[in-house]
Design a protein around this motif. Sequence first.
Motif, PDB file in Angstrom:
ATOM      1  N   THR A 172      -9.591  39.749  14.438  1.00 20.69           N
ATOM      2  CA  THR A 172     -10.184  40.091  15.733  1.00 20.69           C
ATOM      3  C   THR A 172     -10.145  41.597  15.991  1.00 20.69           C
ATOM      4  OG1 THR A 172      -8.028  39.551  16.711  1.00 20.69           O
ATOM      5  CG2 THR A 172      -9.757  37.870  16.847  1.00 20.69           C
ATOM      6  N   VAL A 173      -9.052  42.242  15.608  1.00 23.30           N
ATOM      7  CA  VAL A 173      -8.949  43.695  15.769  1.00 23.30           C
ATOM      8  C   VAL A 173      -9.928  44.394  14.840  1.00 23.30           C
ATOM      9  CG1 VAL A 173      -7.405  45.684  15.589  1.00 23.30           C
ATOM     10  CG2 VAL A 173      -6.548  43.506  16.475  1.00 23.30           C
ATOM     11  N   ALA A 174     -10.030  43.907  13.605  1.00 24.56           N
ATOM     12  CA  ALA A 174     -10.972  44.500  12.653  1.00 24.56           C
ATOM     13  C   ALA A 174     -12.410  44.340  13.133  1.00 24.56           C
ATOM     14  CB  ALA A 174     -10.802  43.859  11.283  1.00 24.56           C
ATOM     15  N   LEU A 175     -12.730  43.196  13.728  1.00 26.73           N
ATOM     16  CA  LEU A 175     -14.084  42.981  14.245  1.00 26.73           C
ATOM     17  C   LEU A 175     -14.395  43.978  15.351  1.00 26.73           C
ATOM     18  CD1 LEU A 175     -16.686  41.313  14.433  1.00 26.73           C
ATOM     19  CD2 LEU A 175     -15.487  39.780  16.008  1.00 26.73           C
ATOM     20  N   ASN A 176     -13.449  44.210  16.233  1.00 25.83           N
ATOM     21  CA  ASN A 176     -13.651  45.197  17.293  1.00 25.83           C
ATOM     22  C   ASN A 176     -13.873  46.593  16.707  1.00 25.83           C
ATOM     23  OD1 ASN A 176     -13.267  46.140  20.266  1.00 25.83           O
ATOM     24  ND2 ASN A 176     -11.752  47.329  19.125  1.00 25.83           N
TER      25      ASN A 176
ATOM     26  N   ASN B 178       4.963  46.329  13.670  1.00 27.54           N
ATOM     27  CA  ASN B 178       3.776  46.595  12.846  1.00 27.54           C
ATOM     28  C   ASN B 178       3.769  45.802  11.543  1.00 27.54           C
ATOM     29  OD1 ASN B 178       2.910  48.526  14.759  1.00 27.54           O
ATOM     30  ND2 ASN B 178       4.101  50.130  13.755  1.00 27.54           N
ATOM     31  N   THR B 179       4.304  44.589  11.574  1.00 31.08           N
ATOM     32  CA  THR B 179       4.318  43.743  10.393  1.00 31.08           C
ATOM     33  C   THR B 179       3.728  42.374  10.719  1.00 31.08           C
ATOM     34  OG1 THR B 179       6.520  42.813  10.838  1.00 31.08           O
ATOM     35  CG2 THR B 179       6.416  44.870   9.565  1.00 31.08           C
ATOM     36  N   THR B 180       3.278  41.692   9.672  1.00 37.28           N
ATOM     37  CA  THR B 180       2.762  40.335   9.861  1.00 37.28           C
ATOM     38  C   THR B 180       3.872  39.401  10.310  1.00 37.28           C
ATOM     39  OG1 THR B 180       1.077  40.679   8.154  1.00 37.28           O
ATOM     40  CG2 THR B 180       1.606  38.410   8.726  1.00 37.28           C
ATOM     41  N   THR B 181       5.074  39.579   9.780  1.00 40.82           N
ATOM     42  CA  THR B 181       6.206  38.755  10.195  1.00 40.82           C
ATOM     43  C   THR B 181       6.486  38.908  11.682  1.00 40.82           C
ATOM     44  OG1 THR B 181       7.195  38.965   7.999  1.00 40.82           O
ATOM     45  CG2 THR B 181       8.635  38.235   9.783  1.00 40.82           C
ATOM     46  N   GLY B 182       6.398  40.130  12.185  1.00 44.44           N
ATOM     47  CA  GLY B 182       6.600  40.365  13.607  1.00 44.44           C
ATOM     48  C   GLY B 182       5.563  39.654  14.449  1.00 44.44           C
TER      49      GLY B 182
ATOM     50  N   ILE C  14       3.024  32.779  32.142  1.00 42.90           N
ATOM     51  CA  ILE C  14       3.305  34.203  32.032  1.00 42.90           C
ATOM     52  C   ILE C  14       2.193  34.866  31.230  1.00 42.90           C
ATOM     53  CG2 ILE C  14       4.892  35.930  31.115  1.00 42.90           C
ATOM     54  CD1 ILE C  14       7.163  34.011  31.597  1.00 42.90           C
ATOM     55  N   PRO C  15       1.496  35.837  31.768  1.00 46.60           N
ATOM     56  CA  PRO C  15       0.402  36.485  31.026  1.00 46.60           C
ATOM     57  C   PRO C  15       0.914  37.321  29.862  1.00 46.60           C
ATOM     58  CG  PRO C  15       0.785  37.606  33.115  1.00 46.60           C
ATOM     59  CD  PRO C  15       1.648  36.378  33.137  1.00 46.60           C
ATOM     60  N   PHE C  16       0.024  37.540  28.898  1.00 46.86           N
ATOM     61  CA  PHE C  16       0.389  38.304  27.705  1.00 46.86           C
ATOM     62  C   PHE C  16       0.967  39.674  28.063  1.00 46.86           C
ATOM     63  CE2 PHE C  16      -2.742  36.246  24.457  1.00 46.86           C
ATOM     64  CZ  PHE C  16      -2.132  35.032  24.685  1.00 46.86           C
ATOM     65  N   GLN C  17       0.355  40.340  29.048  1.00 50.83           N
ATOM     66  CA  GLN C  17       0.711  41.730  29.337  1.00 50.83           C
ATOM     67  C   GLN C  17       2.168  41.879  29.762  1.00 50.83           C
ATOM     68  OE1 GLN C  17      -1.854  40.049  30.426  1.00 50.83           O
ATOM     69  NE2 GLN C  17      -3.740  41.179  30.002  1.00 50.83           N
ATOM     70  N   VAL C  18       2.741  40.824  30.359  1.00 50.30           N
ATOM     71  CA  VAL C  18       4.110  40.910  30.869  1.00 50.30           C
ATOM     72  C   VAL C  18       5.124  41.005  29.733  1.00 50.30           C
ATOM     73  CG1 VAL C  18       5.873  39.665  32.190  1.00 50.30           C
ATOM     74  CG2 VAL C  18       3.509  39.704  32.997  1.00 50.30           C
ATOM     75  N   VAL C  19       4.835  40.363  28.603  1.00 46.97           N
ATOM     76  CA  VAL C  19       5.823  40.292  27.519  1.00 46.97           C
ATOM     77  C   VAL C  19       5.639  41.383  26.476  1.00 46.97           C
ATOM     78  CG1 VAL C  19       6.032  37.801  27.827  1.00 46.97           C
ATOM     79  CG2 VAL C  19       4.412  38.687  26.139  1.00 46.97           C
ATOM     80  N   ILE C  20       4.654  42.244  26.651  1.00 46.18           N
ATOM     81  CA  ILE C  20       4.391  43.248  25.616  1.00 46.18           C
ATOM     82  C   ILE C  20       5.575  44.196  25.432  1.00 46.18           C
ATOM     83  CG2 ILE C  20       3.030  45.322  25.132  1.00 46.18           C
ATOM     84  CD1 ILE C  20       0.581  43.846  26.005  1.00 46.18           C
ATOM     85  N   LEU C  21       6.070  44.777  26.524  1.00 43.63           N
ATOM     86  CA  LEU C  21       7.152  45.757  26.402  1.00 43.63           C
ATOM     87  C   LEU C  21       8.444  45.145  25.860  1.00 43.63           C
ATOM     88  CD1 LEU C  21       6.634  48.009  29.556  1.00 43.63           C
ATOM     89  CD2 LEU C  21       6.142  48.540  27.165  1.00 43.63           C
TER      90      LEU C  21
ATOM     91  N   ASP D  61      -6.559  35.648  19.196  1.00 42.94           N
ATOM     92  CA  ASP D  61      -5.812  36.658  19.946  1.00 42.94           C
ATOM     93  C   ASP D  61      -6.196  38.067  19.509  1.00 42.94           C
ATOM     94  OD1 ASP D  61      -3.495  37.754  21.550  1.00 42.94           O
ATOM     95  OD2 ASP D  61      -2.937  38.386  19.522  1.00 42.94           O
ATOM     96  N   PHE D  62      -6.359  38.921  20.490  1.00 39.45           N
ATOM     97  CA  PHE D  62      -6.649  40.327  20.220  1.00 39.45           C
ATOM     98  C   PHE D  62      -5.519  41.237  20.694  1.00 39.45           C
ATOM     99  CE2 PHE D  62      -8.294  44.420  21.753  1.00 39.45           C
ATOM    100  CZ  PHE D  62      -8.874  44.924  20.596  1.00 39.45           C
ATOM    101  N   LEU D  63      -4.971  40.936  21.881  1.00 40.96           N
ATOM    102  CA  LEU D  63      -3.994  41.831  22.490  1.00 40.96           C
ATOM    103  C   LEU D  63      -2.745  41.990  21.634  1.00 40.96           C
ATOM    104  CD1 LEU D  63      -3.274  43.586  24.894  1.00 40.96           C
ATOM    105  CD2 LEU D  63      -2.341  41.557  26.024  1.00 40.96           C
ATOM    106  N   PHE D  64      -2.114  40.889  21.236  1.00 41.58           N
ATOM    107  CA  PHE D  64      -0.913  40.986  20.409  1.00 41.58           C
ATOM    108  C   PHE D  64      -1.232  41.653  19.067  1.00 41.58           C
ATOM    109  CE2 PHE D  64       1.375  37.143  22.504  1.00 41.58           C
ATOM    110  CZ  PHE D  64       1.721  37.956  23.565  1.00 41.58           C
ATOM    111  N   GLY D  65      -2.406  41.345  18.523  1.00 43.78           N
ATOM    112  CA  GLY D  65      -2.773  41.921  17.238  1.00 43.78           C
ATOM    113  C   GLY D  65      -2.925  43.432  17.286  1.00 43.78           C
ATOM    114  N   VAL D  66      -3.559  43.939  18.353  1.00 47.40           N
ATOM    115  CA  VAL D  66      -3.783  45.383  18.439  1.00 47.40           C
ATOM    116  C   VAL D  66      -2.506  46.126  18.833  1.00 47.40           C
ATOM    117  CG1 VAL D  66      -4.472  45.525  20.877  1.00 47.40           C
ATOM    118  CG2 VAL D  66      -5.506  47.074  19.201  1.00 47.40           C
ATOM    119  N   VAL D  67      -1.586  45.450  19.546  1.00 51.49           N
ATOM    120  CA  VAL D  67      -0.350  46.104  19.980  1.00 51.49           C
ATOM    121  C   VAL D  67       0.730  46.050  18.898  1.00 51.49           C
ATOM    122  CG1 VAL D  67       1.546  46.011  21.644  1.00 51.49           C
ATOM    123  CG2 VAL D  67      -0.807  45.705  22.418  1.00 51.49           C
ATOM    124  N   PHE D  68       0.912  44.876  18.284  1.00 51.86           N
ATOM    125  CA  PHE D  68       2.030  44.674  17.370  1.00 51.86           C
ATOM    126  C   PHE D  68       1.641  44.752  15.893  1.00 51.86           C
ATOM    127  CE2 PHE D  68       3.271  41.983  21.133  1.00 51.86           C
ATOM    128  CZ  PHE D  68       4.209  42.889  21.630  1.00 51.86           C
ATOM    129  N   GLY D  69       0.349  44.754  15.586  1.00 54.58           N
ATOM    130  CA  GLY D  69      -0.078  44.788  14.195  1.00 54.58           C
ATOM    131  C   GLY D  69      -0.285  46.203  13.697  1.00 54.58           C
TER     132      GLY D  69
END
Length: 288
Positions: A236-240, A147-151, A127-134, A220-228
């Motif tokens: 990775t998000v900070a580097l971008n 928007n938490t580290t625990t999440g 299952i690709p990352f994009q499917v589970v985002i919503l 990982d970048f996708l989960f970090g930029v969406v949920f962080g």
Amino acid sequence: MVAEQPRLTAGRIFIYALLTLVALYYLAPLYVMLTTSFKSLEQIRTGTILDLPLQPTTEAWSRAWSGACTGVRCEGLAPYFWNSVSMTIPAVLISSLIGSINGYVLAHWRFRGSNVVFTALMVGCFIPFQVVILPMARLLGMAGLANTTTGLIIVHIIYGVAFTTLFFRNYYVTVPEELVNAARIDGAGFFTIYRRVIFPLSLPIFMVCFIWQFTQIWNDFLFGVVFGGADAQPVTVALNNLVNTSTGVTEYNVNMAAAIIAALPTLGLYLVAGKYFVRGLTAGAVKG
């Protein structure tokens, strides 16, 4: 008796030459990144990317770590690096432990429908990352963990359990059933067998899961930029953000130093434990 040295044939020379070219091809970007990170901006503008630093300086590394701007904040990568550390370590440990117990159950405590469960877990690996985002965003919002580290830790644990279960199950089926049956005859229960029989044999596959999960989660970048959130974003998000933040002059040396800092943990892990990764994979490849 002295062993005969292998002859240097034309075919062997060709193989060595080809391997050398491939190695140079893959190492060239790392060479450019390292040398550029120690150059001054003046040398970068006037020289070529393959030049060695004329006057090596670590100023770019210092700025990348604690002074470069990642959007509106100019704190460097340091706080985000530690965000990644605090997220990756518990996610790796918990997902590997859960996968170990799941694999133990599916390999030696089969139940009605166990094959269906195993098939579902295998499907989960694809299952690709994009499917589970919503659905993930919805669940985290309902739990108050958006928007938490625990999440982020929970997201990576859930997504990684399918992979770790697959790894452990395929490894544990190579453990002789007689060992488990003998422990049952002696009166050992579920967790006693796991703790005394299965767990001591699991070091190779634990190393595989640690390396696999650490690499996947750290990079990982996708989960970090969406949920962080702003204070929970990984490196990775900070580097971008750092690379795309410009104050008039693009500081290529800082960008290269920042990229190496972000990659050092995974690179170091593979250098130290890479051989265990291969051993663990091959250990569960053959039954018997």
